[in-house]
Design a protein around this motif. Structure first.
Motif, PDB file in Angstrom:
ATOM      1  N   LYS A  16     -14.390 -25.056  75.517  1.00  0.00           N
ATOM      2  CA  LYS A  16     -15.148 -24.619  74.356  1.00  0.00           C
ATOM      3  C   LYS A  16     -14.178 -24.128  73.296  1.00  0.00           C
ATOM      4  N   LEU A  17     -14.490 -24.441  72.063  1.00  0.00           N
ATOM      5  CA  LEU A  17     -13.663 -23.951  70.972  1.00  0.00           C
ATOM      6  C   LEU A  17     -14.017 -22.497  70.689  1.00  0.00           C
ATOM      7  N   ILE A  18     -12.997 -21.696  70.492  1.00  0.00           N
ATOM      8  CA  ILE A  18     -13.189 -20.266  70.262  1.00  0.00           C
ATOM      9  C   ILE A  18     -12.530 -19.899  68.937  1.00  0.00           C
ATOM     10  N   TYR A  19     -13.183 -19.008  68.209  1.00  0.00           N
ATOM     11  CA  TYR A  19     -12.705 -18.600  66.893  1.00  0.00           C
ATOM     12  C   TYR A  19     -12.639 -17.075  66.835  1.00  0.00           C
ATOM     13  N   CYS A  20     -11.655 -16.581  66.127  1.00  0.00           N
ATOM     14  CA  CYS A  20     -11.434 -15.135  66.043  1.00  0.00           C
ATOM     15  C   CYS A  20     -11.547 -14.686  64.590  1.00  0.00           C
ATOM     16  N   GLY A  21     -12.224 -13.589  64.371  1.00  0.00           N
ATOM     17  CA  GLY A  21     -12.299 -12.964  63.050  1.00  0.00           C
ATOM     18  C   GLY A  21     -11.809 -11.531  63.139  1.00  0.00           C
ATOM     19  N   ILE A  22     -11.039 -11.110  62.156  1.00  0.00           N
ATOM     20  CA  ILE A  22     -10.478  -9.755  62.150  1.00  0.00           C
ATOM     21  C   ILE A  22     -10.786  -9.102  60.812  1.00  0.00           C
ATOM     22  N   ASP A  23     -11.488  -7.989  60.864  1.00  0.00           N
ATOM     23  CA  ASP A  23     -11.705  -7.173  59.670  1.00  0.00           C
ATOM     24  C   ASP A  23     -10.636  -6.087  59.683  1.00  0.00           C
ATOM     25  N   LYS A  27      -5.589   1.621  59.105  1.00  0.00           N
ATOM     26  CA  LYS A  27      -5.181   2.217  60.384  1.00  0.00           C
ATOM     27  C   LYS A  27      -5.782   1.509  61.588  1.00  0.00           C
ATOM     28  N   THR A  28      -6.950   0.899  61.441  1.00  0.00           N
ATOM     29  CA  THR A  28      -7.600   0.226  62.564  1.00  0.00           C
ATOM     30  C   THR A  28      -8.163  -1.118  62.114  1.00  0.00           C
ATOM     31  N   HIS A  29      -8.443  -1.982  63.085  1.00  0.00           N
ATOM     32  CA  HIS A  29      -8.989  -3.305  62.805  1.00  0.00           C
ATOM     33  C   HIS A  29     -10.096  -3.609  63.809  1.00  0.00           C
ATOM     34  N   ASP A  30     -11.087  -4.380  63.337  1.00  0.00           N
ATOM     35  CA  ASP A  30     -12.160  -4.839  64.212  1.00  0.00           C
ATOM     36  C   ASP A  30     -11.986  -6.327  64.469  1.00  0.00           C
ATOM     37  N   VAL A  31     -12.142  -6.714  65.737  1.00  0.00           N
ATOM     38  CA  VAL A  31     -11.920  -8.087  66.168  1.00  0.00           C
ATOM     39  C   VAL A  31     -13.205  -8.626  66.790  1.00  0.00           C
ATOM     40  N   ALA A  32     -13.520  -9.884  66.496  1.00  0.00           N
ATOM     41  CA  ALA A  32     -14.679 -10.547  67.088  1.00  0.00           C
ATOM     42  C   ALA A  32     -14.284 -11.962  67.499  1.00  0.00           C
ATOM     43  N   LEU A  33     -14.765 -12.394  68.668  1.00  0.00           N
ATOM     44  CA  LEU A  33     -14.545 -13.748  69.166  1.00  0.00           C
ATOM     45  C   LEU A  33     -15.887 -14.436  69.352  1.00  0.00           C
ATOM     46  N   VAL A  34     -16.019 -15.658  68.846  1.00  0.00           N
ATOM     47  CA  VAL A  34     -17.230 -16.443  69.040  1.00  0.00           C
ATOM     48  C   VAL A  34     -16.844 -17.823  69.550  1.00  0.00           C
ATOM     49  N   ASP A  35     -17.788 -18.472  70.236  1.00  0.00           N
ATOM     50  CA  ASP A  35     -17.520 -19.842  70.674  1.00  0.00           C
ATOM     51  C   ASP A  35     -18.133 -20.819  69.682  1.00  0.00           C
ATOM     52  N   ARG A 112     -28.448  -6.805  53.035  1.00  0.00           N
ATOM     53  CA  ARG A 112     -27.230  -6.303  52.412  1.00  0.00           C
ATOM     54  C   ARG A 112     -26.544  -5.226  53.242  1.00  0.00           C
ATOM     55  N   LYS A 113     -26.852  -5.187  54.542  1.00  0.00           N
ATOM     56  CA  LYS A 113     -26.154  -4.242  55.402  1.00  0.00           C
ATOM     57  C   LYS A 113     -24.717  -4.718  55.605  1.00  0.00           C
ATOM     58  N   LYS A 114     -23.843  -3.757  55.888  1.00  0.00           N
ATOM     59  CA  LYS A 114     -22.426  -4.082  56.037  1.00  0.00           C
ATOM     60  C   LYS A 114     -21.800  -3.138  57.045  1.00  0.00           C
ATOM     61  N   SER A 115     -20.964  -3.696  57.917  1.00  0.00           N
ATOM     62  CA  SER A 115     -20.198  -2.899  58.867  1.00  0.00           C
ATOM     63  C   SER A 115     -18.912  -3.647  59.179  1.00  0.00           C
ATOM     64  N   ASP A 116     -17.907  -2.935  59.631  1.00  0.00           N
ATOM     65  CA  ASP A 116     -16.631  -3.575  59.936  1.00  0.00           C
ATOM     66  C   ASP A 116     -16.743  -4.545  61.105  1.00  0.00           C
ATOM     67  N   PRO A 117     -17.407  -4.183  62.213  1.00  0.00           N
ATOM     68  CA  PRO A 117     -17.580  -5.177  63.279  1.00  0.00           C
ATOM     69  C   PRO A 117     -18.388  -6.390  62.821  1.00  0.00           C
ATOM     70  N   GLY A 118     -19.380  -6.146  61.937  1.00  0.00           N
ATOM     71  CA  GLY A 118     -20.160  -7.267  61.420  1.00  0.00           C
ATOM     72  C   GLY A 118     -19.333  -8.187  60.542  1.00  0.00           C
ATOM     73  N   ASP A 119     -18.410  -7.605  59.755  1.00  0.00           N
ATOM     74  CA  ASP A 119     -17.540  -8.432  58.920  1.00  0.00           C
ATOM     75  C   ASP A 119     -16.603  -9.271  59.772  1.00  0.00           C
ATOM     76  N   ALA A 120     -16.122  -8.717  60.880  1.00  0.00           N
ATOM     77  CA  ALA A 120     -15.269  -9.498  61.780  1.00  0.00           C
ATOM     78  C   ALA A 120     -16.035 -10.685  62.355  1.00  0.00           C
ATOM     79  N   LEU A 121     -17.302 -10.470  62.679  1.00  0.00           N
ATOM     80  CA  LEU A 121     -18.129 -11.557  63.191  1.00  0.00           C
ATOM     81  C   LEU A 121     -18.361 -12.620  62.114  1.00  0.00           C
ATOM     82  N   VAL A 122     -18.574 -12.187  60.878  1.00  0.00           N
ATOM     83  CA  VAL A 122     -18.753 -13.135  59.773  1.00  0.00           C
ATOM     84  C   VAL A 122     -17.507 -13.994  59.604  1.00  0.00           C
ATOM     85  N   LEU A 123     -16.339 -13.387  59.668  1.00  0.00           N
ATOM     86  CA  LEU A 123     -15.087 -14.134  59.515  1.00  0.00           C
ATOM     87  C   LEU A 123     -14.910 -15.156  60.625  1.00  0.00           C
ATOM     88  N   ALA A 124     -15.258 -14.771  61.858  1.00  0.00           N
ATOM     89  CA  ALA A 124     -15.163 -15.725  62.964  1.00  0.00           C
ATOM     90  C   ALA A 124     -16.102 -16.903  62.751  1.00  0.00           C
TER      91      ALA A 124
END
Length: 428
Positions: A16-23, A27-35, A112-124
């Motif tokens: 399966k192809l996997i994609y990573c998004g990082i917000d 000082k900190t970063h949020d990471v999300a992985l999706v297939d 129009r909600k926004k969160s750092d983990p959600g942005d990482a998921l959007v990028l992925a």
């Protein structure tokens, strides 16, 4: 703490192809992985330090990241240590424009909600759905990236030097026009070491008028002058003693102190620009593309380094010359809707490369007879204004540069600007 993934973690291999998004943040970063089905596999909050980077690499490895088949990553920046860690090896890193990411966010939530983990998921998910529409960061060599750092820093230093010089010139107009008159005949005016040394010695008109020939001579010598000192001394004394309107004494002294403060900034800016220019002159000739780029008329080491800094040395970055021209803003853009259409200049472009191209075309007009003839044809035959004519010349020479770099050939005047064919005479 790592949150639990949507299903039991396992080594996915490449089934399966996997994609990573990082917000990213300071000082900190949020990471999300999706297939490739859009399912969230894992998310993690990491710190911006060695431990956080190691945690990120372990997470990627847990889901099948290998040196031969690395997981692509989307992030909203192209700079920083985190990006440097991700770019190691063959990994494709996509720097997504934050404005583009904001538009993608609306596809997933209309509230129009926004969160750092959600942005990482959007990028992925941007990579999952539209990776073909985005460009990965180019695989430039370390030397090319080092030249990029130096050339951009030198360009910024030159701009900063000019900005401070303009502030100082504006201030001198308020109370000290004699200084502007005295330095007007020198190239670079207020940025000259002689001008800065004299203003340091005499920041007000009163002090300038009392300068002796010996003091002016000593100031010029301290600035490095070796020739033409006597003639300049007499000219400067005459300019400083010319009758000009004056501010009140207390105001004049206060303005003089402000001038000394700006003079310190100008001296620092001039030193930075000179030091960085020297660093560029040492680094750029070491690059394999330097000989080809320097063979083009109008390009010296500083300007050639700026061109290389923006186009890089990854030959796969631009599929053809058209892509490079559009990136530089040299080629026009067509806007068509219904029965209306217009051809205008590009506003979305690499501003640094576009600025270097303006200087390049300006210099090429005097350095190359073919370039000058091309510019004159654009002005006379096509009715271009000066800027449009230079932009068209820059557009043409960019295509020539792309061809020469691709085929490892030096610039040739006759090939680049062939003489126009004379019309054939009719046979009687």
């Amino acid at each position: 703490m790592r949150s639990q993934p949507a299903q039991t973690p396992r080594l996915w291999g490449r089934k399966k192809l996997i994609y990573c998004g990082i917000d990213w943040a300071e000082k900190t970063h949020d990471v999300a992985l999706v297939d490739d089905t859009g399912q969230l596999l894992a998310k993690r909050h990491i710190t911006d330090d060695t431990a956080g980077y190691r945690s990120l690499m372990d997470l990627l490895a847990e889901y099948g990241d290998t040196e031969e088949a690395p997981i692509p990553v989307a992030i909203e920046t192209s700079r920083g240590l985190l990006v440097a860690v991700l770019r190691a090896g063959k990994r494709k890193v996509f720097a997504i424009n934050p404005m583009a990411a904001a538009r993608y966010r609306d596809r997933h939530a209309v509230s129009r909600k926004k969160s750092d983990p959600g942005d990482a998921l959007v990028l992925a998910n941007i990579l999952r759905t539209d990776m073909h529409a985005h460009r990965p960061l180019p695989s430039d060599s370390d030397l090319a990236r080092a030249i990029t750092v130096l050339a951009r820093a030198q360009q910024d230093a030159v701009w900063n030097r000019q900005q401070v010089a303009n502030q100082l010139r504006s201030l001198l107009r308020e109370y000290y026009p004699a200084a502007l008159e005295a330095f007007a005949k020198w190239d670079n005016g207020l940025c000259r070491p002689e001008a800065r040394e004299l203003m340091k010695l005499a920041p007000t008109p009163a002090k300038a008028a009392s300068l002796t020939r010996t003091q002016i001579t000593a100031a010029l010598k301290r600035a490095g002058r070796k020739r033409g000192i006597e003639a300049d001394v007499e000219r400067l004394r005459e300019a400083f003693r010319t009758d000009w309107a004056r501010q009140p004494e207390l105001v004049e002294d206060a303005l003089g102190k402000q001038t000394l403060a700006l003079l310190g900034q100008l001296t620092a800016a001039c030193t930075a620009a000179d030091d960085l220019a020297q660093a560029v002159e040492e680094a750029f000739p070491q690059h394999p593309d330097s000989e080809i780029i320097l063979s083009f008329p109008g390009l010296g080491i500083q300007l050639a380094a700026r061109v290389l800094a923006e186009i890089g040395d990854d030959r796969t970055r631009f599929a053809d010359a058209r892509g490079l021209k559009a990136y530089a803003g040299a080629s026009p853009v067509t806007r068509a809707s219904g029965k209306k259409s217009s051809i205008t200049r590009r506003w979305v472009k690499n501003n640094r490369l576009n600025h270097a191209g303006y200087l390049w075309a300006f210099s090429a007009i005097t350095a190359s007879s073919g370039a000058k003839a091309h510019y004159r044809r654009r002005r006379d035959d096509h009715g271009d204004w000066h800027a449009a004519g230079q932009r068209n010349l820059f557009n043409r020479m960019l295509g020539q540069l792309h061809h020469c770099l691709k085929n490892r050939r030096l610039f040739d005047e006759q090939t680049a600007f062939p003489a126009p064919q004379a019309p054939a005479l009719a046979v009687a």
